[in-house]
Design a protein around this motif. Structure first.
Motif, short mmCIF file in Angstrom:
data_model
loop_
_atom_site.label_atom_id
_atom_site.label_comp_id
_atom_site.label_asym_id
_atom_site.label_seq_id
_atom_site.Cartn_x
_atom_site.Cartn_y
_atom_site.Cartn_z
N LEU A 1 14.28 -13.83 -6.95
CA LEU A 1 14.94 -12.55 -7.23
C LEU A 1 13.86 -11.52 -7.49
O LEU A 1 13.12 -11.61 -8.47
N ASP A 2 13.77 -10.53 -6.62
CA ASP A 2 12.70 -9.53 -6.71
C ASP A 2 13.12 -8.39 -7.63
O ASP A 2 14.03 -8.53 -8.47
N ASP A 3 12.49 -7.26 -7.47
CA ASP A 3 12.66 -6.08 -8.33
C ASP A 3 14.13 -5.66 -8.46
O ASP A 3 14.90 -5.81 -7.50
N GLY A 4 14.51 -5.12 -9.62
CA GLY A 4 15.82 -4.49 -9.76
C GLY A 4 16.82 -5.24 -10.62
O GLY A 4 17.96 -4.83 -10.73
N ILE B 1 7.22 -17.18 -11.10
CA ILE B 1 7.31 -15.72 -11.22
C ILE B 1 6.36 -15.07 -10.23
O ILE B 1 5.30 -15.62 -9.88
N LYS B 2 6.78 -13.91 -9.79
CA LYS B 2 5.92 -13.08 -8.94
C LYS B 2 5.42 -11.96 -9.84
O LYS B 2 6.21 -11.14 -10.29
N TRP B 3 4.14 -11.98 -10.15
CA TRP B 3 3.54 -11.02 -11.08
C TRP B 3 3.00 -9.83 -10.27
O TRP B 3 1.98 -9.95 -9.62
N SER C 1 0.31 -9.18 1.55
CA SER C 1 0.44 -7.78 1.96
C SER C 1 1.90 -7.39 1.94
O SER C 1 2.77 -8.23 2.20
N ASP C 2 2.17 -6.11 1.68
CA ASP C 2 3.54 -5.62 1.83
C ASP C 2 3.90 -5.44 3.29
O ASP C 2 5.03 -5.10 3.63
N ASN C 3 2.94 -5.62 4.16
CA ASN C 3 3.19 -5.54 5.59
C ASN C 3 3.59 -6.94 6.07
O ASN C 3 2.78 -7.86 6.06
C1 GLA Z 1 5.68 -4.40 -4.46
C2 GLA Z 1 5.62 -5.80 -3.88
C3 GLA Z 1 6.86 -6.05 -3.04
C4 GLA Z 1 8.08 -5.89 -3.90
C5 GLA Z 1 8.10 -4.52 -4.54
C6 GLA Z 1 9.21 -4.40 -5.56
O1 GLA Z 1 5.57 -3.44 -3.49
O2 GLA Z 1 4.46 -5.97 -3.14
O3 GLA Z 1 6.80 -7.33 -2.48
O4 GLA Z 1 8.08 -6.89 -4.89
O5 GLA Z 1 6.88 -4.24 -5.20
O6 GLA Z 1 9.24 -3.15 -6.14
#
Ligand code: GLA
Length: 733
Positions: free
Chosen positions: A365-368, A475-477, A547-549
């Motif tokens: 579960l990511d951000d939000g 967790i994803k930090w 990467s976010d890419n």
């Molecule tokens: C960053 C991360 C993404 C995602 C967003 C959430 O950009 O790299 O993977 O978790 O934050 O806001």
């Protein structure tokens, strides 16, 4: 063993390299050799003394004008010694000038590896062939001591260096530059390979010749950064992936850094690396110690590929502490690109149930999910579950996900604070802002002052409460901006030059406590993707979102650059939807899978919207990854072709350490009418072994290791843009 001392000549051997220092008759610590494994000859004979105009002579040289530290190779050069090149130490001993002078004082050697309080460092385990050398240098006139530390990882072919300074002078000393290491080379016929980039485009490899003057890389962002990576390779002019000499230097640090390579007047090269000194001013009180982070140095005479594999092995065996190092990593589905902020509990459960059908292991579960957080303008700092949005408690959600057969992971960004948050309303002074100035915002958020104990306590208390509230296994930090306005209300104004380093120490403190309290927790590092992909983070987080890419084709370059220092088992990569959200490119589902399998594997898309055909492919991908995970996680990694050089295809390979099996992936980056034949050659197999060869899972015949390594396999003709294929070979009998 690795360290041999004779007449104040210190020769350090690893399996394939030798490094040598010498205390000369004046007490100066010279650097006399680093390169291929050799003997214990005193290599100071290679230093050419000469009367070089305008090169100063230290007092101890009396009338000998041929003795000058301005061109002698040294181990830890300092400002104030008549050496005008880039140095390792600039320190004000209380007179307002930054001059000092160090002479040899003593040394100790012991088996095992030194550690650094509060900082990441390579470690040795029982039975490892590792030794430590500590050389103490004393300031000429003051009771100030610099301890130079060497960790000798004989089998891993890695030497670490670090340093600390001890003030016993009876007064405060201020340090404005203290590098982790400097290495002098007897010539400068080298190229510098380094990795630059930007958000969503990290670690592009660039190779440039050294030149007379200073080549430098720096991050002043308070993080290691997307823009530059704290890892460089110095390579001979003809050195390539498989041949030639090269040296690597990596800093185990997640804050700003500084790397300089200078070619001096006589053609010598000097490489120095350490923490960013652009605003450093560390006030060291009498009786105190200041420690700088470790560097990991490697040498290869057999090309850059071999150097990378040394780093991969050393990181794997001596840096990553997590129990997850040896465990099969979960194949995850992350909801970020699937939903962004727009989700509820039902949607998450829907994704999880689809994931279960595909054979996935974990929902992340990511951000939000917390506070007031339906976009990225608010909520950071309020780490309280938004039950209204989820429609249930976190525990209820996690239990349901677990019932489906998936484990559960969650995103956090603990170093940050939104101005629109309860935390900010209660503690506006916890954010970095220079008093009387407007804040510099990044992604509309501010950074918490992690130099403060109360801030650290708050973060830990919130994280522990979260992790104790439900069965959370990962967790994803995250960390989504660069530092700015780093003023700490708790330090007097002369000490503001300590804040950026103290911030990193605060981060490491929380990560250390987290690892200690939750040894089973898998932590994935992240900073807007790969903005903090460094050795320091890997000590605490065994994998990092690269990467976010998520475009498979751009990831070829990003993952290629990352592979130079970091093992692929630390590189997190996901299959995402097409057209890709970052660049609009459309690639085959198969290729997205092959690219994501290059690292720790997962999906980041709405699984319920996938076509039946893609679902079948996804099931096969998950099976393939799980079947070969030992190769991907523990095998030797080979870069077969470079996406920067080869416009038509990119290939890479994992080979079992004993050469019994290997997996080779190929992605076509261009297509042509009337295509040309292409062969790729395997590496790391046993020449006279007989291997069954599979192409995309189907047997295509048997070949000897010699045939596979010398002639190779013929690539199929790509059927569409960005097509891909994979070969798996397994020794018969
Ligand atoms: C960053 C991360 C993404 C995602 C967003 C959430 O950009 O790299 O993977 O978790 O934050 O806001």
């Amino acid at each position: 063993m690795g360290i041999i001392v004779k007449d104040k000549v210190f020769t350090i051997h690893t399996k394939n390299s030798t490094y040598q220092l010498k205390v000369d008759d004046k007490g100066v610590l010279l650097h006399t050799y680093y390169g291929a494994r050799t003997d214990e000859t005193d290599y100071s004979y290679t230093i050419m003394a000469a009367d070089v105009g305008f090169s100063g002579n230290i007092a101890a040289s009396v009338d000998d004008r041929t003795y000058s530290l301005d061109f002698f190779p040294q181990e830890y050069p300092v400002l104030g010694s008549g050496d005008y090149r880039v140095n390792c130490l600039e320190m004000d001993l209380g007179q307002g000038v930054k001059d000092c002078m160090l002479f040899y004082d003593s040394h100790t050697i012991y088996s095992g590896k030194y550690s650094l309080p509060g900082l990441p460092a390579l470690f040795a385990e029982e039975g490892d062939n590792v030794e430590t050398l500590e050389i103490v240098m004393k300031e000429d006139k003051e009771e100030v001591y610099v301890h130079l530390l060497y960790g000798v990882f004989f089998d891993a072919d890695i030497i670490t260096r670090a340093a600390f300074i001890e003030n016993k002078s009876g007064k405060e000393v201020s340090i404005s530059r203290m590098m982790s290491a400097g290495v002098d080379f007897s010539h400068s016929d080298y190229d510098m390979i380094h990795f630059h980039g930007r958000h969503a485009n990290e670690r592009n490899m660039e190779r440039v010749p050294l030149f007379h003057g200073i080549f430098e890389l720096r991050s002043t962002r308070g993080t290691s950064s997307h823009q530059h990576n704290p890892f460089v390779v110095l390579a001979g002019k003809n050195t390539n992936e498989e041949m030639g000499e090269c040296y690597g230097m990596a800093l185990l640090y997640s804050g700003g850094f500084h790397m300089q390579a200078e070619v001096d007047q006589r053609g010598y090269a000097r490489l120095v690396m350490g923490i960013d000194d652009s605003d450093l001013d560390w006030r060291l009180a009498d009786g105190d110690i200041f420690t700088v982070p470790e560097v990991m140095m490697g040498y290869s005479k057999d090309g850059v590929g071999n150097l990378s594999r040394s780093y991969h092995n050393a990181v794997f065996h001596h840096l990553i502490r997590s129990k997850w190092r040896d465990r099969q990593r979960p194949v995850i589905v992350n909801n970020w690109e699937a939903t962004y902020f727009d989700f509820d509990g039902e949607k998450l459960l829907d994704i999880a149930s689809q994931g279960a059908k595909l054979g996935l292991d974990m929902l992340v579960l990511d951000d939000g999910w917390f506070g007031k957080r339906d976009d990225d303008y608010s909520g950071l700092g309020d780490w309280v579950v938004n039950e209204k949005k989820l429609g249930c408690s976190l525990k209820e959600l996690v239990d349901k996900v677990n019932d489906m057969g998936l484990s559960f992971g969650i995103w956090v960004e603990p170093e940050m604070i939104s101005e629109d948050s309860d935390l900010y309303r209660q503690h506006p002074d916890w954010a970095f802002v220079v008093p009387g100035r407007e804040p510099i915002r990044g992604r509309s958020q501010l950074v918490l002052d992690m130099t403060r104990d109360d801030v650290i306590e708050y973060i830990e208390q919130r994280l522990f409460a979260l992790l104790d509230s439900a069965n959370i296994q990962y967790i994803k930090w995250d960390m989504n901006r660069s530092l700015a306005g780093t003023y700490s209300g708790q330090l007097r104004c002369e000490r503001q030059g300590e804040v950026r380093h103290r911030f990193v120490l605060g981060l490491y403190r929380v990560l250390e406590d987290l690892n200690k309290r939750y040894p089973e927790l898998l932590i994935e590092g992240c900073s807007g993707g790969g903005g903090r992909f460094d050795m320091g983070m890997l000590y605490y987080t065994p994998q990092i979102w690269c990467s976010d890419n998520t475009d498979a084709i751009e990831r070829l370059r990003i993952q290629y650059g990352t592979s130079f220092a970091y093992p692929m088992s630390s590189v997190s990569a996901h299959v995402s939807v097409c057209p890709n959200h970052q660049n609009g490119r459309v690639t085959p589902f198969k290729t997205r899978g092959i690219c994501a399998m290059q690292g720790t594997f997962g999906y980041e898309l709405d699984l319920s919207l996938m076509s039946d055909e893609d679902k079948e492919l996804a099931k096969e991908q998950v099976e393939t990854f799980k079947k070969h995970y030992r190769l991907f996680q523990f095998g030797d990694y080979y870069r077969i072709t470079s996406p920067f050089d080869n416009p038509d295809f990119t290939a890479w390979e994992y080979a079992d350490k004993d050469g019994r099996e290997a997996y080779l992936a190929v992605v076509f980056t261009d297509v042509h009418g009337n295509p040309l034949p292409h062969m790729v050659r395997f590496k790391g197999l046993v020449p006279d072994g007989s291997y069954k060869v599979y192409e995309d899972g189907a047997v295509i015949g048997s070949r000897t290791g010699a045939a596979l390594m010398n002639a190779g396999v013929l690539l199929p003709i790509p059927k569409e843009s960005y097509d891909s294929t994979s070969f798996y070979v397994s020794m018969e009998g």
